[in-house]
Design a protein around this motif. Structure first.
Motif, mmCIF file in Angstrom:
data_model
loop_
_atom_site.group_PDB
_atom_site.id
_atom_site.type_symbol
_atom_site.label_atom_id
_atom_site.label_comp_id
_atom_site.label_asym_id
_atom_site.label_seq_id
_atom_site.Cartn_x
_atom_site.Cartn_y
_atom_site.Cartn_z
ATOM 1 N N HIS A 2 0.804 -1.171 -0.037
ATOM 2 C CA HIS A 2 -0.032 0.217 0.141
ATOM 3 C C HIS A 2 0.989 1.168 -0.024
ATOM 4 N N ILE A 3 0.940 1.904 -1.035
ATOM 5 C CA ILE A 3 1.898 3.095 -1.150
ATOM 6 C C ILE A 3 0.858 4.261 -1.553
ATOM 7 N N THR A 4 1.009 5.502 -0.769
ATOM 8 C CA THR A 4 0.254 6.640 -1.495
ATOM 9 C C THR A 4 1.245 7.699 -1.944
ATOM 10 N N THR A 5 0.674 8.625 -2.840
ATOM 11 C CA THR A 5 1.474 9.385 -3.857
ATOM 12 C C THR A 5 0.808 10.711 -3.988
ATOM 13 N N CYS A 6 1.582 11.825 -4.081
ATOM 14 C CA CYS A 6 0.888 12.925 -4.731
ATOM 15 C C CYS A 6 1.494 13.198 -6.226
ATOM 16 N N GLU A 7 0.421 13.501 -7.033
ATOM 17 C CA GLU A 7 0.906 13.499 -8.590
ATOM 18 C C GLU A 7 0.857 14.957 -8.942
ATOM 19 N N MET A 8 2.060 15.397 -9.746
ATOM 20 C CA MET A 8 2.112 16.528 -10.445
ATOM 21 C C MET A 8 2.806 16.355 -11.665
ATOM 22 N N HIS A 9 2.678 17.456 -12.366
ATOM 23 C CA HIS A 9 3.295 17.593 -13.897
ATOM 24 C C HIS A 9 3.984 18.750 -14.074
ATOM 25 N N THR A 10 5.114 18.739 -14.745
ATOM 26 C CA THR A 10 5.843 20.029 -14.922
ATOM 27 C C THR A 10 5.782 20.049 -16.646
ATOM 28 N N CYS A 11 5.348 21.299 -17.259
ATOM 29 C CA CYS A 11 5.087 21.113 -18.477
ATOM 30 C C CYS A 11 4.724 19.865 -19.345
ATOM 31 N N GLY A 12 3.698 19.141 -18.533
ATOM 32 C CA GLY A 12 3.064 17.964 -19.200
ATOM 33 C C GLY A 12 3.863 16.720 -18.920
ATOM 34 N N GLU A 13 5.166 16.809 -18.117
ATOM 35 C CA GLU A 13 5.834 15.694 -17.760
ATOM 36 C C GLU A 13 5.397 15.185 -16.374
ATOM 37 N N PRO A 14 4.959 14.016 -16.085
ATOM 38 C CA PRO A 14 4.319 13.693 -14.990
ATOM 39 C C PRO A 14 5.681 13.417 -13.914
ATOM 40 N N LEU A 15 5.178 13.542 -12.512
ATOM 41 C CA LEU A 15 5.994 13.298 -11.373
ATOM 42 C C LEU A 15 5.073 12.635 -10.344
ATOM 43 N N ARG A 16 5.408 11.501 -10.063
ATOM 44 C CA ARG A 16 4.542 10.622 -8.884
ATOM 45 C C ARG A 16 5.626 10.882 -7.829
ATOM 46 N N ILE A 91 12.626 18.638 -10.183
ATOM 47 C CA ILE A 91 13.094 19.845 -9.150
ATOM 48 C C ILE A 91 12.087 21.103 -9.171
ATOM 49 N N ILE A 92 11.576 21.252 -10.324
ATOM 50 C CA ILE A 92 10.689 22.521 -10.529
ATOM 51 C C ILE A 92 9.471 22.069 -9.632
ATOM 52 N N ALA A 93 9.031 20.667 -9.828
ATOM 53 C CA ALA A 93 7.449 20.363 -9.061
ATOM 54 C C ALA A 93 7.954 20.282 -7.478
ATOM 55 N N LEU A 94 8.960 19.568 -7.231
ATOM 56 C CA LEU A 94 9.468 19.328 -5.845
ATOM 57 C C LEU A 94 9.576 20.666 -4.976
ATOM 58 N N SER A 307 13.906 27.857 -15.762
ATOM 59 C CA SER A 307 12.754 27.980 -14.944
ATOM 60 C C SER A 307 11.654 27.365 -15.822
ATOM 61 N N GLY A 308 10.576 27.064 -14.846
ATOM 62 C CA GLY A 308 9.233 26.968 -15.486
ATOM 63 C C GLY A 308 8.031 26.603 -14.334
ATOM 64 N N ASN A 309 7.027 26.078 -14.778
ATOM 65 C CA ASN A 309 5.807 25.853 -13.812
ATOM 66 C C ASN A 309 5.383 24.432 -13.734
ATOM 67 N N ALA A 310 5.040 24.004 -12.594
ATOM 68 C CA ALA A 310 4.567 22.787 -12.451
ATOM 69 C C ALA A 310 3.168 22.809 -11.606
ATOM 70 N N TYR A 311 2.339 21.957 -11.816
ATOM 71 C CA TYR A 311 1.062 21.958 -11.258
ATOM 72 C C TYR A 311 0.769 20.482 -10.396
ATOM 73 N N TYR A 312 -0.307 20.597 -9.476
ATOM 74 C CA TYR A 312 -0.850 19.467 -8.874
ATOM 75 C C TYR A 312 -1.891 18.950 -9.852
ATOM 76 N N ILE A 313 -2.061 17.535 -9.904
ATOM 77 C CA ILE A 313 -3.095 16.900 -10.614
ATOM 78 C C ILE A 313 -3.729 15.745 -9.602
ATOM 79 N N GLY A 314 -3.383 15.641 -8.533
ATOM 80 C CA GLY A 314 -3.991 14.704 -7.775
ATOM 81 C C GLY A 314 -3.316 13.669 -6.675
#
Length: 333
Positions: A2-16, A91-94, A307-314
């Motif tokens: 059982h693992i929980t994660t926060c999901e983000m993306h930076t310019c469309g590239e996913p980060l779990r 790095i940008i998302a984190l 520099s860039g922008n990252a966003y939360y997705i779930g």
């Protein structure tokens, strides 16, 4: 499991981002921790990166205890093939994640987050106003050109020239006109196969070594870029194929730092002159510039700022059932 994660993306590239459920790991340094995970917990990487919970182009990260005194947080990066030494989109998302989860106390108008990754310490700055985090910029490790104009014989392509540059990871750079491609989504599938072929062919003839750490001495992927725009335009179009035929949806943070070093070495970019780097995805852009010159071993190097922008997705809560024959994860290509 059982693992929980926060999901983000930076310019469309996913980060779990793995938050809970990962077992305790051993190792004094971050590189020792990666070695331990590779030997003892690699099944969890496959569990989260591969189907059915992930996909071939998934990207993930695990927070670990830093071993550098000035680090606010340390992270290990993972993908379909294994583990990487640097990841700019992560790095940008984190950095946003560290501010928003109070790992680092937020300060206006900008919060410094010192992030340790396997290639070193990355000073990262998060814009912050009225309780909200925003655009992020980071300063790379010393980035430098390893070799230029290496002649490589690529199957089904022929002889081409590649440059090899480092921005936290080593990349082979090749222009679109040498490959008969365009930096556009319609050429993405062809780019994956050709980019992987360029990487494989380059590995056969070039010994990639980092002057400060043998653990960093490997070719991570290939960046295919549009050479026609370099002199006349502030926009650089590029697409990155890395790991096992993984295609970056973002312009690639470490690749952008490596490209900045290459452009500087070729006289195509001046200090503090900003360029925009765009991927195959619409509105997927980083900006980058050189903030100062540096050295890495005997190599002339630069410190690039990206520099860039990252966003939360779930958020996700991943589990497995004992009777599930595919519980470990799988790939189809």
């Amino acid at each position: 499991m059982h693992i929980t994660t926060c999901e983000m993306h930076t310019c469309g590239e996913p980060l779990r981002i793995i938050e809970n459920g990962f077992p305790n790991i051993s190792g004094e340094t971050i590189l020792e921790k990666i070695a331990y995970i590779r030997e003892n917990c690699d099944d969890i990487r496959k569990f989260l990166m591969h189907e059915p919970r992930g996909h071939h182009d998934m990207y993930g990260t695990l927070r670990v205890k830093p071993d550098l005194p000035n680090a606010d947080a340390a992270f290990i990066f993972m993908h379909n093939e294994g583990y990487s030494t640097m990841c700019g989109h992560a790095i940008i998302a984190l950095a946003r994640y560290c501010v928003d989860t109070n790992i680092v106390e937020a300060k206006e108008p900008e919060t410094l987050v010192n992030i340790q990754c396997p290639c070193g310490l990355i000073p990262t700055y998060v814009s912050y106003s009225n309780g909200l985090s925003g655009r992020v910029r980071f300063q790379s490790v010393s980035s430098f050109v390893l070799k230029m104009d290496v002649c490589v014989n690529v199957p089904n392509i022929g002889m081409i020239n590649v440059d090899i540059s480092y921005g936290g990871a080593f990349y082979a750079f090749v222009s679109t006109d040498a490959l008969g491609l365009k930096v556009k989504s319609g050429d993405a599938l062809k780019a994956v196969e050709i980019g992987q072929a360029v990487t494989n062919a380059t590995k056969k003839i070039v010994k990639v070594e980092h002057p400060e750490s043998e653990d960093l001495g490997f070719l991570y992927g290939t960046i295919i870029y549009d050479r026609t725009e370099l002199k006349s335009n502030d926009l650089v179009r590029q697409m990155t194929v890395f790991a096992d035929r993984e295609l970056d949806r973002s312009p690639t943070g470490s690749g952008t730092a490596a490209h900045i070093a290459l452009l500087y070495a070729k006289g195509l970019l001046d200090l503090n002159c900003e360029k925009t780097f765009q991927s195959i995805v619409n509105d997927s852009k980083f900006t980058g510039k050189i903030v100062k010159e540096a050295k890495c071993g005997n190599f002339n190097a630069v410190i690039a700022e990206v520099s860039g922008n990252a966003y939360y997705i779930g958020k996700n809560s991943f589990t497995s059932e004992d009777k599930d024959p595919l519980k470990a994860g799988f790939t189809v290509r």
